[in-house]
Design a protein around this motif. Sequence first.
Motif, PDB file in Angstrom:
ATOM      1  N   GLU A 170      12.370   0.052   2.826  1.00 46.69           N
ATOM      2  CA  GLU A 170      12.422  -0.464   1.517  1.00 46.69           C
ATOM      3  C   GLU A 170      13.601   0.398   0.680  1.00 46.69           C
ATOM      4  OE1 GLU A 170       8.318  -0.255  -0.071  1.00 46.69           O
ATOM      5  OE2 GLU A 170       8.703  -1.958  -0.871  1.00 46.69           O
ATOM      6  N   ASP A 245       4.381  -3.316 -13.333  1.00 43.67           N
ATOM      7  CA  ASP A 245       5.527  -2.840 -12.230  1.00 43.67           C
ATOM      8  C   ASP A 245       6.187  -3.988 -11.986  1.00 43.67           C
ATOM      9  OD1 ASP A 245       6.680  -2.271  -9.959  1.00 43.67           O
ATOM     10  OD2 ASP A 245       4.627  -2.147  -8.749  1.00 43.67           O
ATOM     11  N   SER A 247       8.420  -4.440  -9.497  1.00 49.90           N
ATOM     12  CA  SER A 247       8.493  -4.930  -8.000  1.00 49.90           C
ATOM     13  C   SER A 247       7.295  -5.385  -7.489  1.00 49.90           C
ATOM     14  CB  SER A 247       9.002  -3.584  -7.455  1.00 49.90           C
ATOM     15  OG  SER A 247       8.338  -3.268  -6.209  1.00 49.90           O
ATOM     16  N   ASP A 391       7.647   6.992 -12.501  1.00 47.32           N
ATOM     17  CA  ASP A 391       7.601   5.708 -11.722  1.00 47.32           C
ATOM     18  C   ASP A 391       8.482   4.668 -12.572  1.00 47.32           C
ATOM     19  OD1 ASP A 391       7.215   3.639 -10.127  1.00 47.32           O
ATOM     20  OD2 ASP A 391       5.198   3.631 -10.116  1.00 47.32           O
ATOM     21  N   ASN A 392       7.851   3.897 -13.462  1.00 46.05           N
ATOM     22  CA  ASN A 392       8.501   2.813 -13.969  1.00 46.05           C
ATOM     23  C   ASN A 392       8.959   2.983 -15.709  1.00 46.05           C
ATOM     24  OD1 ASN A 392       7.965   0.628 -11.782  1.00 46.05           O
ATOM     25  ND2 ASN A 392       5.808   1.045 -12.139  1.00 46.05           N
ATOM     26  N   ASP A 534       2.449   4.010  -7.267  1.00 51.29           N
ATOM     27  CA  ASP A 534       2.157   3.671  -5.808  1.00 51.29           C
ATOM     28  C   ASP A 534       3.324   4.162  -4.709  1.00 51.29           C
ATOM     29  OD1 ASP A 534       0.230   1.771  -4.452  1.00 51.29           O
ATOM     30  OD2 ASP A 534       1.979   1.198  -3.733  1.00 51.29           O
ATOM     31  N   LEU A 535       4.677   3.893  -5.127  1.00 46.01           N
ATOM     32  CA  LEU A 535       5.556   4.617  -4.113  1.00 46.01           C
ATOM     33  C   LEU A 535       5.303   6.048  -3.876  1.00 46.01           C
ATOM     34  CD1 LEU A 535       8.005   4.061  -2.241  1.00 46.01           C
ATOM     35  CD2 LEU A 535       9.417   4.396  -4.416  1.00 46.01           C
ATOM     36  N   ARG A 538       2.659   6.745  -1.878  1.00 47.13           N
ATOM     37  CA  ARG A 538       2.735   6.290  -0.532  1.00 47.13           C
ATOM     38  C   ARG A 538       3.354   7.684   0.426  1.00 47.13           C
ATOM     39  NH1 ARG A 538       5.949   0.666  -0.578  1.00 47.13           N
ATOM     40  NH2 ARG A 538       6.601   1.493   1.575  1.00 47.13           N
ATOM     41  N   LYS A 571      -1.492  -0.368  -5.011  1.00 42.67           N
ATOM     42  CA  LYS A 571      -0.657  -1.576  -4.647  1.00 42.67           C
ATOM     43  C   LYS A 571      -0.193  -1.410  -3.421  1.00 42.67           C
ATOM     44  CE  LYS A 571       1.264  -0.890  -9.403  1.00 42.67           C
ATOM     45  NZ  LYS A 571       2.384  -0.372 -10.053  1.00 42.67           N
TER      46      LYS A 571
HETATM   47  O1  LIG Z   1       5.998   1.084  -9.125  1.00 41.58           O
HETATM   48  P1  LIG Z   1       4.946   1.594  -8.014  1.00 41.58           P
HETATM   49  O2  LIG Z   1       3.540   1.760  -8.632  1.00 41.58           O
HETATM   50  O3  LIG Z   1       5.603   2.740  -7.253  1.00 41.58           O
HETATM   51  O4  LIG Z   1       4.701   0.192  -7.266  1.00 41.58           O
HETATM   52  C1  LIG Z   1       5.600  -0.009  -6.334  1.00 41.58           C
HETATM   53  C2  LIG Z   1       5.388  -1.285  -5.690  1.00 41.58           C
HETATM   54  O5  LIG Z   1       6.564  -1.349  -4.793  1.00 41.58           O
HETATM   55  C3  LIG Z   1       5.853  -1.035  -3.375  1.00 41.58           C
HETATM   56  O6  LIG Z   1       6.154   0.391  -3.432  1.00 41.58           O
HETATM   57  C4  LIG Z   1       6.502  -1.990  -2.448  1.00 41.58           C
HETATM   58  O7  LIG Z   1       7.456  -2.582  -2.746  1.00 41.58           O
HETATM   59  C5  LIG Z   1       4.473  -1.201  -3.572  1.00 41.58           C
HETATM   60  O8  LIG Z   1       3.662  -0.065  -2.778  1.00 41.58           O
HETATM   61  C6  LIG Z   1       4.063  -1.441  -4.827  1.00 41.58           C
HETATM   62  O9  LIG Z   1       3.765  -2.678  -4.764  1.00 41.58           O
END
Ligand SMILES: O=P(O)(O)OC[C@H]1O[C@](O)(CO)[C@@H](O)[C@@H]1O
Length: 636
Positions: A170, A245, A247, A391-392, A534-535, A538, A571
Amino acid sequence: MSKNELSKKNSKSSQALKSSKTSIGSGNQTNTKSWEDDSQTPDFIYGGPFIKLEKPSPFLDTATPINLQLQGTFKKSFAYYSLKERMPRILTKVIDYCSREGAKIKTKSGASDEELRNFIQYVTKLKNDLMTNKKYSKLKVDTPEAKRWNEWIEQAENSYYFTNTWVFTECYVYRRLREGCELQKGLQNFDPFDEQKEKAFENSIEPMCVVAEKVLTMLPQSEKDKRKADFITLLKICLWANKCDLSLSVGEQVNLQGVVEAATPAEGATAAEAQTPVVQNTILDPFQMITDFKDKILVDDSSKAVDQVIAKIEAIAKAIEGEANLSASKAALTPAAPTAPAAPAAPAAAAAEGAGGAVGAEGAPAEEPPKIPCPAKMVIPQFVMFDIVCDNAGYELFADLCLAHFLVAQKIVQKVRFHVKKIPWFVSDVTPQDFKYTIYQCRSVNFKKEVPQEPPKTAAEGEAAAAPPPTRVIGSDSLRTLGDQWQAFLDDGTFIVLCDDFWTSPHTYKDMKKYDYNLYRKLQFAAAVLFKGDLNYRKLLGERNCNPVLGFEPALQGFIPAPIIAVRTVKADLICGLPKGRYEQLMKLDEQWMQKGDYGVIQFCGKAEPLKVAEKPCLDYGEECRGLGCPVHKDL
Ligand SMILES: O=P(O)(O)OC[C@H]1O[C@](O)(CO)[C@@H](O)[C@@H]1O
């Protein structure tokens, strides 16, 4: 099937499974036709039509097994779906945008027809490479950061879109998308997601106005319990803001309730109609959401986090004060000591100091400018700081700014550092331009909505009928007040925006120290670091599908630069810290609960690696550093 063939087949399959700990399969597909079609491969042709040759496919019809990293080979995982469906759609949207709004983009960016065409071609090829599971290509641009990317691509255990880890692929796709712009002179500053982000901001004005009004009431210094309660409330506002979000929604506009909305005004609406105050009976109130979604927070460490972060902050503040007193008394004891040589890039003022100290207008010695010690040697921060790894953009950034403002206004911290992405990332992630745009928009927004209140209950016999309650008016005055203050905080250095390259690298955070020691050390100066979304989550978990009951601290795999708060709506299909049995229960309710952003976590790890003298000299002065005033490290 002959014995030989059978053993060849078995050994191939077991080979594929063996390598599944880190990456499944060799991923050595080279045909451009289709990555799941083996009929044209030499093995099939050699085997002929008489032998059913089952070539081991890297794709498995399972979810991600426990303790493996997420990757596109697990066909029942969100990673597979995401690479196969979501990412190509995100790229298609970029292509559509460039075709639809070509004229506007060219005027804004200064790009030529040809440059825009080249970019569209580049994105089309990128999309095709992704969909056919090609091998990654190296970046062509010649910058130190691109070179580093190329090294990582070379070193990757697997360099195919679906067979490498999901997070690597990604990030790689977004990095390539950026390269598409970098290769065209006129598109250097083009953000392919700018329109989507702007619309998202516009669609969130109402909840921003509602939150802004309340946040203003939280700013005057309050007593301990209220301060704690407000801190927690704002963390939760930040949590649910992460639902917005673009994405996840593939660029479709979402509001806080996850409803996909029409982004543009009704067809045929005149400008005057667009200006007319909206009259609706409902208010999108994020504070109400906190109550409504109480049971959707699967792990809520907010109370523990606030207590421990405030305790840590008090300890840092004492240490800073102690250090200041020590240097003050040292200075008083050493009257006219000759100053040591100035640091290499010291500004003129420092040079004057070296020559015997600047002299004030009346001939009295002027106050010495404060010396900032070398950050590589510092073991006590200069300021009490709180870091937000953003994040966003849009409503989520607005929520982060509210929390930051509260922390400063309550004198909990002196500075807030915002870590954002240097390049357009995962559609809606904040870039420095988005940061500026958000504050600018908050300062200039003009919004008004009138909401009739619930009519009173009918009066009992003999009672006078109560007057109808006044219409509630939601306006943008408070939002503008906050925006003005945020600009002032940016101007005076209370808010600092940083965009280190590491945030747009493919690496997970357990490897930050190895790949970006300076950033890791920079985070160590913070009283706490809030990771949003979320990213980031992760990356905190190393993209590993750990056992859902594993604690947050072990899940971080040694990444403890400072106390960490993770605030994330779920997510992607990985999580830690759940109470026993909860995961199974949620799975029974809805197998796709981890992909929708309906649930959230606020997790905290208070452990932090103590700040010691750095193992490496600082990047800017390196071996030259003499430990004196450091004019460039103002963000530490
Ligand atoms: O904006 P966030 O919360 O990091 O989420 C990002 C989105 O993109 C992803 O990281 C993958 O595309 C998902 O895990 C999530 O759906």
